[in-house]
Design a protein around this motif. Structure first.
Motif, PDB file in Angstrom:
ATOM      1  N   LYS A 186       0.813  -1.214   0.000  1.00 53.70           N
ATOM      2  CA  LYS A 186       0.000   0.000   0.000  1.00 53.70           C
ATOM      3  C   LYS A 186       0.848   1.267   0.000  1.00 53.70           C
ATOM      4  CE  LYS A 186      -4.168  -1.884   2.127  1.00 53.70           C
ATOM      5  NZ  LYS A 186      -5.195  -1.691   3.177  1.00 53.70           N
ATOM      6  N   ALA A 187       0.277   2.324  -0.579  1.00 53.76           N
ATOM      7  CA  ALA A 187       0.920   3.634  -0.583  1.00 53.76           C
ATOM      8  C   ALA A 187       0.752   4.304   0.779  1.00 53.76           C
ATOM      9  CB  ALA A 187       0.305   4.506  -1.679  1.00 53.76           C
ATOM     10  N   ASP A 188       1.434   5.435   0.965  1.00 49.16           N
ATOM     11  CA  ASP A 188       1.403   6.120   2.254  1.00 49.16           C
ATOM     12  C   ASP A 188       0.000   6.592   2.634  1.00 49.16           C
ATOM     13  OD1 ASP A 188       4.096   5.730   2.380  1.00 49.16           O
ATOM     14  OD2 ASP A 188       4.657   7.842   2.186  1.00 49.16           O
ATOM     15  N   GLU A 189      -0.726   7.175   1.691  1.00 43.83           N
ATOM     16  CA  GLU A 189      -1.998   7.822   2.017  1.00 43.83           C
ATOM     17  C   GLU A 189      -3.017   6.875   2.637  1.00 43.83           C
ATOM     18  OE1 GLU A 189      -5.437  10.673  -0.004  1.00 43.83           O
ATOM     19  OE2 GLU A 189      -3.637  10.127  -1.136  1.00 43.83           O
ATOM     20  N   PRO A 190      -3.280   5.690   2.049  1.00 43.24           N
ATOM     21  CA  PRO A 190      -4.255   4.798   2.704  1.00 43.24           C
ATOM     22  C   PRO A 190      -3.787   4.285   4.060  1.00 43.24           C
ATOM     23  CG  PRO A 190      -3.250   3.723   0.802  1.00 43.24           C
ATOM     24  CD  PRO A 190      -2.866   5.162   0.733  1.00 43.24           C
ATOM     25  N   LEU A 191      -2.489   4.128   4.240  1.00 41.56           N
ATOM     26  CA  LEU A 191      -1.990   3.693   5.544  1.00 41.56           C
ATOM     27  C   LEU A 191      -2.179   4.793   6.590  1.00 41.56           C
ATOM     28  CD1 LEU A 191       1.277   1.838   4.479  1.00 41.56           C
ATOM     29  CD2 LEU A 191      -0.854   0.806   5.280  1.00 41.56           C
ATOM     30  N   LEU A 192      -1.891   6.039   6.218  1.00 42.01           N
ATOM     31  CA  LEU A 192      -2.103   7.151   7.145  1.00 42.01           C
ATOM     32  C   LEU A 192      -3.586   7.320   7.457  1.00 42.01           C
ATOM     33  CD1 LEU A 192       0.452   9.732   5.724  1.00 42.01           C
ATOM     34  CD2 LEU A 192       0.542   8.646   7.977  1.00 42.01           C
ATOM     35  N   ASP A 193      -4.450   7.095   6.452  1.00 45.07           N
ATOM     36  CA  ASP A 193      -5.896   7.174   6.689  1.00 45.07           C
ATOM     37  C   ASP A 193      -6.334   6.100   7.685  1.00 45.07           C
ATOM     38  OD1 ASP A 193      -6.190   9.297   4.995  1.00 45.07           O
ATOM     39  OD2 ASP A 193      -6.886   8.111   3.282  1.00 45.07           O
ATOM     40  N   ALA A 194      -5.778   4.885   7.544  1.00 44.70           N
ATOM     41  CA  ALA A 194      -6.137   3.796   8.458  1.00 44.70           C
ATOM     42  C   ALA A 194      -5.690   4.112   9.883  1.00 44.70           C
ATOM     43  CB  ALA A 194      -5.510   2.487   7.980  1.00 44.70           C
ATOM     44  N   ILE A 195      -4.488   4.680  10.020  1.00 46.68           N
ATOM     45  CA  ILE A 195      -4.002   5.056  11.350  1.00 46.68           C
ATOM     46  C   ILE A 195      -4.905   6.127  11.955  1.00 46.68           C
ATOM     47  CG2 ILE A 195      -2.107   6.144  12.617  1.00 46.68           C
ATOM     48  CD1 ILE A 195      -0.207   4.900  10.494  1.00 46.68           C
ATOM     49  N   ALA A 196      -5.273   7.114  11.148  1.00 48.04           N
ATOM     50  CA  ALA A 196      -6.064   8.236  11.656  1.00 48.04           C
ATOM     51  C   ALA A 196      -7.492   7.828  12.006  1.00 48.04           C
ATOM     52  CB  ALA A 196      -6.085   9.365  10.630  1.00 48.04           C
ATOM     53  N   SER A 197      -8.115   7.011  11.139  1.00 50.13           N
ATOM     54  CA  SER A 197      -9.551   6.726  11.264  1.00 50.13           C
ATOM     55  C   SER A 197      -9.860   5.389  11.910  1.00 50.13           C
ATOM     56  CB  SER A 197     -10.207   6.784   9.876  1.00 50.13           C
ATOM     57  OG  SER A 197      -9.991   8.041   9.271  1.00 50.13           O
ATOM     58  N   GLY A 198      -8.877   4.475  11.965  1.00 49.23           N
ATOM     59  CA  GLY A 198      -9.115   3.153  12.520  1.00 49.23           C
ATOM     60  C   GLY A 198      -9.644   2.184  11.479  1.00 49.23           C
ATOM     61  N   VAL A 199      -9.465   0.893  11.755  1.00 50.05           N
ATOM     62  CA  VAL A 199      -9.943  -0.171  10.871  1.00 50.05           C
ATOM     63  C   VAL A 199     -10.443  -1.317  11.742  1.00 50.05           C
ATOM     64  CG1 VAL A 199      -9.348  -1.840   9.080  1.00 50.05           C
ATOM     65  CG2 VAL A 199      -8.303   0.428   9.049  1.00 50.05           C
ATOM     66  N   GLY A 200     -11.710  -1.717  11.573  1.00 54.74           N
ATOM     67  CA  GLY A 200     -12.248  -2.819  12.363  1.00 54.74           C
ATOM     68  C   GLY A 200     -12.111  -2.542  13.850  1.00 54.74           C
ATOM     69  N   PRO A 201     -11.523  -3.487  14.606  1.00 53.50           N
ATOM     70  CA  PRO A 201     -11.382  -3.266  16.051  1.00 53.50           C
ATOM     71  C   PRO A 201     -10.290  -2.263  16.414  1.00 53.50           C
ATOM     72  CG  PRO A 201     -10.363  -5.342  15.433  1.00 53.50           C
ATOM     73  CD  PRO A 201     -11.060  -4.827  14.204  1.00 53.50           C
ATOM     74  N   MET A 202      -9.453  -1.878  15.441  1.00 55.30           N
ATOM     75  CA  MET A 202      -8.392  -0.909  15.732  1.00 55.30           C
ATOM     76  C   MET A 202      -8.994   0.484  15.857  1.00 55.30           C
ATOM     77  SD  MET A 202      -4.898  -0.041  13.612  1.00 55.30           S
ATOM     78  CE  MET A 202      -5.571   1.264  12.561  1.00 55.30           C
ATOM     79  N   PRO A 203      -8.733   1.184  16.955  1.00 58.77           N
ATOM     80  CA  PRO A 203      -9.340   2.509  17.144  1.00 58.77           C
ATOM     81  C   PRO A 203      -8.704   3.564  16.251  1.00 58.77           C
ATOM     82  CG  PRO A 203      -7.788   2.058  18.903  1.00 58.77           C
ATOM     83  CD  PRO A 203      -7.879   0.794  18.090  1.00 58.77           C
ATOM     84  N   ALA A 204      -9.385   4.686  16.115  1.00 60.91           N
ATOM     85  CA  ALA A 204      -8.840   5.837  15.399  1.00 60.91           C
ATOM     86  C   ALA A 204      -7.795   6.519  16.278  1.00 60.91           C
ATOM     87  CB  ALA A 204      -9.957   6.812  15.054  1.00 60.91           C
ATOM     88  N   PHE A 205      -6.643   6.841  15.680  1.00 60.99           N
ATOM     89  CA  PHE A 205      -5.576   7.478  16.440  1.00 60.99           C
ATOM     90  C   PHE A 205      -5.465   8.976  16.187  1.00 60.99           C
ATOM     91  CE2 PHE A 205      -4.199   3.039  16.638  1.00 60.99           C
ATOM     92  CZ  PHE A 205      -3.934   2.936  17.993  1.00 60.99           C
ATOM     93  N   ALA A 206      -6.296   9.515  15.288  1.00 65.96           N
ATOM     94  CA  ALA A 206      -6.263  10.958  15.061  1.00 65.96           C
ATOM     95  C   ALA A 206      -6.523  11.763  16.336  1.00 65.96           C
ATOM     96  CB  ALA A 206      -7.260  11.345  13.968  1.00 65.96           C
ATOM     97  N   PRO A 207      -7.412  11.290  17.244  1.00 62.93           N
ATOM     98  CA  PRO A 207      -7.641  12.082  18.462  1.00 62.93           C
ATOM     99  C   PRO A 207      -6.466  12.089  19.435  1.00 62.93           C
ATOM    100  CG  PRO A 207      -9.517  10.641  17.988  1.00 62.93           C
ATOM    101  CD  PRO A 207      -8.389  10.190  17.117  1.00 62.93           C
ATOM    102  N   VAL A 208      -5.541  11.126  19.318  1.00 63.62           N
ATOM    103  CA  VAL A 208      -4.482  11.017  20.331  1.00 63.62           C
ATOM    104  C   VAL A 208      -3.074  11.177  19.765  1.00 63.62           C
ATOM    105  CG1 VAL A 208      -5.846   9.611  21.912  1.00 63.62           C
ATOM    106  CG2 VAL A 208      -4.502   8.489  20.127  1.00 63.62           C
ATOM    107  N   LEU A 209      -2.920  11.137  18.434  1.00 68.90           N
ATOM    108  CA  LEU A 209      -1.611  11.318  17.814  1.00 68.90           C
ATOM    109  C   LEU A 209      -1.674  12.494  16.843  1.00 68.90           C
ATOM    110  CD1 LEU A 209      -0.591   7.630  16.917  1.00 68.90           C
ATOM    111  CD2 LEU A 209       0.156   8.980  18.894  1.00 68.90           C
ATOM    112  N   THR A 210      -0.665  13.349  16.886  1.00 70.06           N
ATOM    113  CA  THR A 210      -0.603  14.460  15.949  1.00 70.06           C
ATOM    114  C   THR A 210      -0.276  13.942  14.551  1.00 70.06           C
ATOM    115  OG1 THR A 210       1.766  14.832  16.256  1.00 70.06           O
ATOM    116  CG2 THR A 210       0.265  15.933  17.804  1.00 70.06           C
ATOM    117  N   VAL A 211      -0.401  14.825  13.551  1.00 71.95           N
ATOM    118  CA  VAL A 211      -0.046  14.454  12.181  1.00 71.95           C
ATOM    119  C   VAL A 211       1.411  14.005  12.117  1.00 71.95           C
ATOM    120  CG1 VAL A 211       0.264  15.328   9.836  1.00 71.95           C
ATOM    121  CG2 VAL A 211      -1.786  15.939  11.132  1.00 71.95           C
ATOM    122  N   MET A 212       2.301  14.731  12.795  1.00 71.95           N
ATOM    123  CA  MET A 212       3.723  14.371  12.778  1.00 71.95           C
ATOM    124  C   MET A 212       3.961  13.026  13.451  1.00 71.95           C
ATOM    125  SD  MET A 212       5.659  18.019  13.417  1.00 71.95           S
ATOM    126  CE  MET A 212       7.253  17.235  13.242  1.00 71.95           C
TER     127      MET A 212
END
Length: 229
Positions: A186-212
Motif C-alpha cells: 500500500k501507498a502512504d496515504e491509505p496507511l495514514l488514513d487507516a491510522i487516523a480513522s481506525g480499521v475494524g477493532p483498531m481505534p482511530a488514532f487521530a484524536p491522540v496522535l498528531t499528524v507528525m
C-alpha cells in the motif's frame, strides 16, 4: 533520557466504581493512595469504596506529565495484600499501560476489574496500586518516535514485528493478521488514513496522535514492511 528510579516509583491505590452488593457475599473494600512527584502525578478517581465479590467494576486514574518534555510513561499495576493478585482480575489487554504525554498534558486511563467470587474472605481490604516504572523522553529522531509509538500503542495487538502475534491478538474476534504484506503493497496515504480513522477493532488514532506522530509511526511501519517474512 530516563529519569532516576527514585523520582519515578510510587504507588496509587485505586478505587473501583461500585456495583450493588449481593446478599450473602462478604463485601470487599478497595483502598487507594495518590502521590505527587516532581515530574508527574498519579491521581485516582476515589479514596475507597466497598464492592461485592463476583462483580465487574469500572475504575480510572489520571496521570499528568509535569515535566517540560514529551514523554512515554509506563504504568504498572500492583496488588496487595499477598493473594490479592489472583483475587482482583483485570478485564482487557493487561494491567500495564503506556501513554505518550506532552508537557503539562494529563490522560485519564479507564479499566475494568472484578473481585473474584472465591477471593479469600479473610482479606476484607484490598490495595490496588499503579506505579510509574518508566518516564522516558521521546527522541527527536522521527523513526525512534515511531518505534516508541508502535511499542506503546500497537505492539500488544500487532506484535513486535507486525506479524499479528501480539499478546492480546488471540482474544480479538478473527485474530490479527500479518501487517507486513499490506505495508509492502500500500501507498502512504491509505496507511495514514487507516491510522487516523481506525480499521475494524483498531481505534482511530487521530484524536491522540498528531499528524507528525502518525507520520513518524508510518516510518516505523515501513521499516517493519522490509523485514523478511
Amino acid at each position: 533520557m530516563r529519569v532516576s528510579a527514585g523520582a519515578l516509583l510510587c504507588g496509587v491505590f485505586l478505587a473501583l466504581a461500585a456495583s450493588p452488593l449481593v446478599a450473602g457475599q462478604a463485601p470487599a473494600t478497595i483502598e487507594f493512595r495518590g502521590e505527587n512527584q516532581a515530574q508527574w502525578e498519579l491521581v485516582p478517581y476515589r479514596r475507597s469504596i466497598t464492592v461485592s465479590r463476583g462483580e465487574v467494576f469500572e475504575t480510572e486514574f489520571t496521570i499528568r506529565n509535569k515535566s517540560e518534555r514529551e514523554v512515554l510513561a509506563g504504568v504498572l499495576t500492583e496488588f496487595g495484600p499477598p493473594g490479592a493478585d489472583s483475587a482482583l482480575v483485570h478485564l482487557g489487554c493487561g494491567s500495564t499501560f503506556s501513554l505518550i504525554l506532552k508537557p503539562g498534558e494529563a490522560a485519564a486511563v479507564p479499566a475494568s476489574y472484578f473481585v473474584a467470587e472465591d477471593a479469600p474472605e479473610k482479606i476484607g481490604t484490598f490495595h490496588m496500586s499503579y506505579t510509574v516504572y518508566s518516564f522516558e523522553a521521546l527522541s527527536p529522531d522521527p523513526r525512534q518516535v515511531g518505534r516508541q509509538i508502535y511499542a506503546s500503542r500497537c505492539a500488544t495487538c500487532h506484535g513486535k514485528l507486525g506479524r499479528g502475534d501480539g499478546r492480546i491478538a488471540r482474544f480479538l474476534d478473527g485474530g490479527v493478521g500479518d501487517l507486513r504484506p499490506a505495508l509492502r503493497r500500500k501507498a502512504d496515504e491509505p496507511l495514514l488514513d487507516a491510522i487516523a480513522s481506525g480499521v475494524g477493532p483498531m481505534p482511530a488514532f487521530a484524536p491522540v496522535l498528531t499528524v507528525m506522530e502518525r507520520q513518524a509511526l508510518l516510518l516505523h511501519l515501513r521499516d517493519l514492511g522490509r523485514v523478511a517474512p
